[in-house]
Write an enzyme that holds these catalytic residues in place. Structure first.
Site, PDB file in Angstrom:
ATOM      1  N   ARG A 245      14.886  -3.759  -3.880  1.00 64.25           N
ATOM      2  CA  ARG A 245      15.162  -3.015  -5.104  1.00 64.25           C
ATOM      3  C   ARG A 245      15.573  -3.910  -6.268  1.00 64.25           C
ATOM      4  O   ARG A 245      15.644  -3.459  -7.402  1.00 64.25           O
ATOM      5  CB  ARG A 245      16.292  -1.990  -4.855  1.00 64.25           C
ATOM      6  CG  ARG A 245      15.971  -0.912  -3.826  1.00 64.25           C
ATOM      7  CD  ARG A 245      14.890   0.027  -4.309  1.00 64.25           C
ATOM      8  NE  ARG A 245      14.701   1.131  -3.380  1.00 64.25           N
ATOM      9  CZ  ARG A 245      13.884   1.104  -2.333  1.00 64.25           C
ATOM     10  NH1 ARG A 245      13.181  -0.001  -2.089  1.00 64.25           N
ATOM     11  NH2 ARG A 245      13.755   2.147  -1.530  1.00 64.25           N
TER      12      ARG A 245
ATOM     13  N   GLY B 144      13.225  -1.773   1.380  1.00 68.53           N
ATOM     14  CA  GLY B 144      14.573  -1.935   0.844  1.00 68.53           C
ATOM     15  C   GLY B 144      14.678  -2.875  -0.336  1.00 68.53           C
ATOM     16  O   GLY B 144      15.786  -3.107  -0.841  1.00 68.53           O
TER      17      GLY B 144
ATOM     18  N   PRO C 228       0.835  -1.205   0.000  1.00 70.68           N
ATOM     19  CA  PRO C 228       0.000   0.000   0.000  1.00 70.68           C
ATOM     20  C   PRO C 228       0.870   1.256   0.000  1.00 70.68           C
ATOM     21  O   PRO C 228       1.879   1.321   0.704  1.00 70.68           O
ATOM     22  CB  PRO C 228      -0.779  -0.123   1.321  1.00 70.68           C
ATOM     23  CG  PRO C 228       0.094  -0.961   2.202  1.00 70.68           C
ATOM     24  CD  PRO C 228       0.787  -1.926   1.288  1.00 70.68           C
TER      25      PRO C 228
ATOM     26  N   LYS D  24       0.713  -5.765   9.072  1.00 72.44           N
ATOM     27  CA  LYS D  24       1.944  -5.192   8.516  1.00 72.44           C
ATOM     28  C   LYS D  24       2.599  -4.256   9.528  1.00 72.44           C
ATOM     29  O   LYS D  24       1.912  -3.455  10.173  1.00 72.44           O
ATOM     30  CB  LYS D  24       1.614  -4.422   7.237  1.00 72.44           C
ATOM     31  CG  LYS D  24       2.796  -3.744   6.552  1.00 72.44           C
ATOM     32  CD  LYS D  24       2.334  -3.075   5.272  1.00 72.44           C
ATOM     33  CE  LYS D  24       3.456  -2.390   4.531  1.00 72.44           C
ATOM     34  NZ  LYS D  24       3.943  -1.178   5.254  1.00 72.44           N
TER      35      LYS D  24
ATOM     36  N   GLY E 130       6.810  -1.238  -2.981  1.00 70.55           N
ATOM     37  CA  GLY E 130       6.012  -0.019  -2.944  1.00 70.55           C
ATOM     38  C   GLY E 130       6.602   1.092  -3.779  1.00 70.55           C
ATOM     39  O   GLY E 130       6.032   1.508  -4.795  1.00 70.55           O
TER      40      GLY E 130
ATOM     41  N   SER F  66      -4.194   1.429  -0.422  1.00 72.89           N
ATOM     42  CA  SER F  66      -4.015   2.125   0.851  1.00 72.89           C
ATOM     43  C   SER F  66      -5.260   2.908   1.240  1.00 72.89           C
ATOM     44  O   SER F  66      -5.990   3.417   0.384  1.00 72.89           O
ATOM     45  CB  SER F  66      -2.832   3.095   0.746  1.00 72.89           C
ATOM     46  OG  SER F  66      -2.746   3.927   1.884  1.00 72.89           O
TER      47      SER F  66
ATOM     48  N   HIS G  39       8.119   0.160   7.575  1.00 75.55           N
ATOM     49  CA  HIS G  39       7.419   1.218   6.838  1.00 75.55           C
ATOM     50  C   HIS G  39       8.370   1.946   5.875  1.00 75.55           C
ATOM     51  O   HIS G  39       8.255   3.151   5.646  1.00 75.55           O
ATOM     52  CB  HIS G  39       6.801   2.226   7.820  1.00 75.55           C
ATOM     53  CG  HIS G  39       5.470   2.763   7.391  1.00 75.55           C
ATOM     54  ND1 HIS G  39       4.282   2.297   7.889  1.00 75.55           N
ATOM     55  CD2 HIS G  39       5.133   3.734   6.503  1.00 75.55           C
ATOM     56  CE1 HIS G  39       3.277   2.970   7.351  1.00 75.55           C
ATOM     57  NE2 HIS G  39       3.777   3.839   6.499  1.00 75.55           N
TER      58      HIS G  39
ATOM     59  N   ARG H 260      10.117   5.114   7.063  1.00 74.55           N
ATOM     60  CA  ARG H 260       9.373   6.368   7.156  1.00 74.55           C
ATOM     61  C   ARG H 260       8.786   6.622   8.549  1.00 74.55           C
ATOM     62  O   ARG H 260       8.168   7.650   8.774  1.00 74.55           O
ATOM     63  CB  ARG H 260       8.251   6.376   6.112  1.00 74.55           C
ATOM     64  CG  ARG H 260       8.783   6.449   4.702  1.00 74.55           C
ATOM     65  CD  ARG H 260       7.723   6.155   3.654  1.00 74.55           C
ATOM     66  NE  ARG H 260       6.703   7.178   3.526  1.00 74.55           N
ATOM     67  CZ  ARG H 260       6.831   8.305   2.828  1.00 74.55           C
ATOM     68  NH1 ARG H 260       7.971   8.565   2.217  1.00 74.55           N
ATOM     69  NH2 ARG H 260       5.834   9.152   2.743  1.00 74.55           N
TER      70      ARG H 260
ATOM     71  N   TYR I 124      -5.495   1.835   7.883  1.00 76.14           N
ATOM     72  CA  TYR I 124      -4.905   2.482   9.042  1.00 76.14           C
ATOM     73  C   TYR I 124      -5.983   2.550  10.121  1.00 76.14           C
ATOM     74  O   TYR I 124      -7.183   2.626   9.831  1.00 76.14           O
ATOM     75  CB  TYR I 124      -4.425   3.896   8.693  1.00 76.14           C
ATOM     76  CG  TYR I 124      -3.170   3.937   7.862  1.00 76.14           C
ATOM     77  CD1 TYR I 124      -2.005   3.309   8.301  1.00 76.14           C
ATOM     78  CD2 TYR I 124      -3.128   4.609   6.647  1.00 76.14           C
ATOM     79  CE1 TYR I 124      -0.844   3.357   7.551  1.00 76.14           C
ATOM     80  CE2 TYR I 124      -1.975   4.661   5.887  1.00 76.14           C
ATOM     81  CZ  TYR I 124      -0.831   4.030   6.350  1.00 76.14           C
ATOM     82  OH  TYR I 124       0.317   4.078   5.597  1.00 76.14           O
TER      83      TYR I 124
ATOM     84  N   ARG J 217       9.212  13.230   9.336  1.00 73.91           N
ATOM     85  CA  ARG J 217       9.770  13.184   7.980  1.00 73.91           C
ATOM     86  C   ARG J 217      10.289  14.575   7.619  1.00 73.91           C
ATOM     87  O   ARG J 217       9.540  15.459   7.192  1.00 73.91           O
ATOM     88  CB  ARG J 217       8.716  12.675   7.009  1.00 73.91           C
ATOM     89  CG  ARG J 217       8.253  11.275   7.419  1.00 73.91           C
ATOM     90  CD  ARG J 217       7.084  10.748   6.636  1.00 73.91           C
ATOM     91  NE  ARG J 217       6.567   9.529   7.274  1.00 73.91           N
ATOM     92  CZ  ARG J 217       5.488   8.881   6.881  1.00 73.91           C
ATOM     93  NH1 ARG J 217       4.796   9.338   5.855  1.00 73.91           N
ATOM     94  NH2 ARG J 217       5.099   7.799   7.515  1.00 73.91           N
TER      95      ARG J 217
ATOM     96  N   GLN K 288      -5.759  -2.061   2.625  1.00 79.71           N
ATOM     97  CA  GLN K 288      -4.938  -1.745   3.803  1.00 79.71           C
ATOM     98  C   GLN K 288      -5.625  -0.678   4.631  1.00 79.71           C
ATOM     99  O   GLN K 288      -5.968   0.394   4.116  1.00 79.71           O
ATOM    100  CB  GLN K 288      -3.547  -1.268   3.377  1.00 79.71           C
ATOM    101  CG  GLN K 288      -2.668  -0.809   4.513  1.00 79.71           C
ATOM    102  CD  GLN K 288      -2.717   0.697   4.723  1.00 79.71           C
ATOM    103  OE1 GLN K 288      -3.218   1.439   3.886  1.00 79.71           O
ATOM    104  NE2 GLN K 288      -2.226   1.164   5.848  1.00 79.71           N
TER     105      GLN K 288
ATOM    106  N   THR L  78      -2.165  -2.037   9.194  1.00 78.64           N
ATOM    107  CA  THR L  78      -0.839  -1.482   9.440  1.00 78.64           C
ATOM    108  C   THR L  78      -0.769  -1.022  10.892  1.00 78.64           C
ATOM    109  O   THR L  78      -1.563  -0.180  11.315  1.00 78.64           O
ATOM    110  CB  THR L  78      -0.544  -0.319   8.491  1.00 78.64           C
ATOM    111  OG1 THR L  78      -0.515  -0.816   7.143  1.00 78.64           O
ATOM    112  CG2 THR L  78       0.798   0.316   8.803  1.00 78.64           C
TER     113      THR L  78
END
Length: 387
Positions: A317, A315, A84, A258, A336, A113, A282, A285, A136, A171, A134, A162
């Site tokens: 990639r 992570g 999400p 999650k 994501g 999301s 996350h 984040r 929240y 952030r 997903q 989540t």
């Protein structure tokens, strides 16, 4: 309409990221690319994969490799699902649907999301594939219950909760850029936008996107000092194990949790009857300095002991990252940012290109490691220094 030149020729997720960066104003790109505080966890999530070394086994007939697997009891063409992601439409209009359609075409699950820029119902109409919603945990319980009822009515096969966002992470890129969520633009932003006229014209033509699932819920940031944490201001920091069990008891379909890193928490979730656990920080984040999920994965897998599926994100990639995660016990990984970057660069073509890159790299890595099916990927593929 933006030209999609370069998307089909992108060789890596890193190249898609650069294409997206060129198209987006800096503050918008930073919102999606950035993480909490010093972004230590963001970098560590990637470096932890790089520290893992594969131990290939040659002299195996790998002329035919099967990338498919079973996720939540159903076939998936890859051991990958779409994570999400909030607010894709602020990067480029139509990104939510583009990613969902790309996932359906690739035969992998897509997670919508709560804070997407497309509604539960719209995605169900536009991208009929394997859909998960997903959620929240909102302070407004009545509103949250309404979202779950809508997801059920739209035939989403699973609910993802989540749990690592009781409050928003700090952030700092967003704070420096004066970005809130939903976005509230200033004269400074307009100066940045002037150097990205295609993005600006698209927003002018289509209008600012809306967090469609949260229409009717107050989420506006109230001051610059709260911008960095505004993402989490509507979420309920009192959510606990009892509330989660209540949701598990009331939701009639598969449930995913999650945001787990500690083995003891995973043990409790498995005992509760949670179907799948996502080992995740996350994407860096939330809590900066938290352990990289790939490092936490083996402990969670051991604690769960087969009572629930264990996935991971953050992570990821490369296709080799997928192999490493599966070798350490993950049934699947979630991606994501990768498909976000693809969609920003070229909508559905770009999102599809991101998935194809993973599939191609996954197949090649499996062949070079001497494994023919996802089920053959085991812990013996990870090099362990005995010194």
């Amino acid at each position: 309409m933006w030209k999609q030149r370069g998307v089909s020729n992108a060789c890596s997720i890193g190249e898609l990221r650069l294409l997206a960066k060129r198209k987006l104003p800096p503050g918008i790109f930073d919102f999606f690319d950035g993480a909490a505080e010093d972004e230590v966890s963001l970098e560590e999530n990637i470096q932890a994969f790089r520290r893992l070394r594969l131990l290939p086994r040659p002299l195996v007939d790998v002329s035919s490799v099967d990338l498919s697997t079973t996720i939540l009891g159903a076939r998936s063409e890859l051991p990958i699902a779409i994570a999400p992601t909030g607010g894709p439409g602020f990067g480029r209009h139509g990104s939510d649907g583009a990613i969902a359609r790309a996932a359906a075409e690739a035969g992998i699950p897509y997670t919508l999301s709560t804070s997407a820029t497309a509604s539960i119902e719209r995605i169900a109409r536009e991208a009929p594939g394997r859909l998960w919603f997903q959620a929240y945990i909102l302070r407004n319980r009545e509103f949250l219950n309404g979202l779950l009822a809508r997801a059920l009515a739209a035939d989403y096969e699973a609910l993802m909760i989540t749990v690592d966002l009781p409050v928003g992470g700090k952030r700092e890129r967003d704070a420096r850029n004066r970005m809130s969520f939903p976005f509230r633009f200033s004269a400074r932003h307009l100066r940045d936008f002037a150097f990205h006229p295609r993005w600006l014209l698209a927003m002018a033509r289509h209008g600012m996107p809306v967090i469609e699932n949260l229409i009717g819920l107050e989420t506006q940031a109230t001051s610059a000092s709260r911008i960095a944490s505004s993402v989490g201001r509507s979420y309920d920091p009192s959510f606990d194990w009892d509330r989660l069990k209540e949701m598990r008891d009331n939701w009639p379909r598969r449930m995913i949790v999650k945001g787990i890193l500690h083995p003891d928490d995973a043990d409790c979730l498995a005992a509760m009857g949670i179907d799948a656990i996502v080992v995740s920080n996350h994407g860096g984040r939330q809590l900066d300095g938290s352990v990289a999920p790939i490092d936490a994965l083996p402990g969670v897998v051991a604690s769960v002991a087969g009572r629930a599926e264990v996935w991971m994100d953050s992570g990821v990639r490369r296709g080799s990252d997928v192999v490493k995660a599966c070798a350490l016990g993950a049934s699947a990984v979630l991606i994501g940012r990768a498909t976000l970057f693809g969609a920003f660069a070229g909508l559905e073509e770009g999102a599809s290109r991101a998935i194809t890159i993973f599939a191609d790299e996954l197949e090649r890595t499996m062949q070079l490691c001497g494994v023919r099916t996802v089920g053959e990927i085991g812990s013996g593929l990870i090099f362990r220094d005995s010194r």
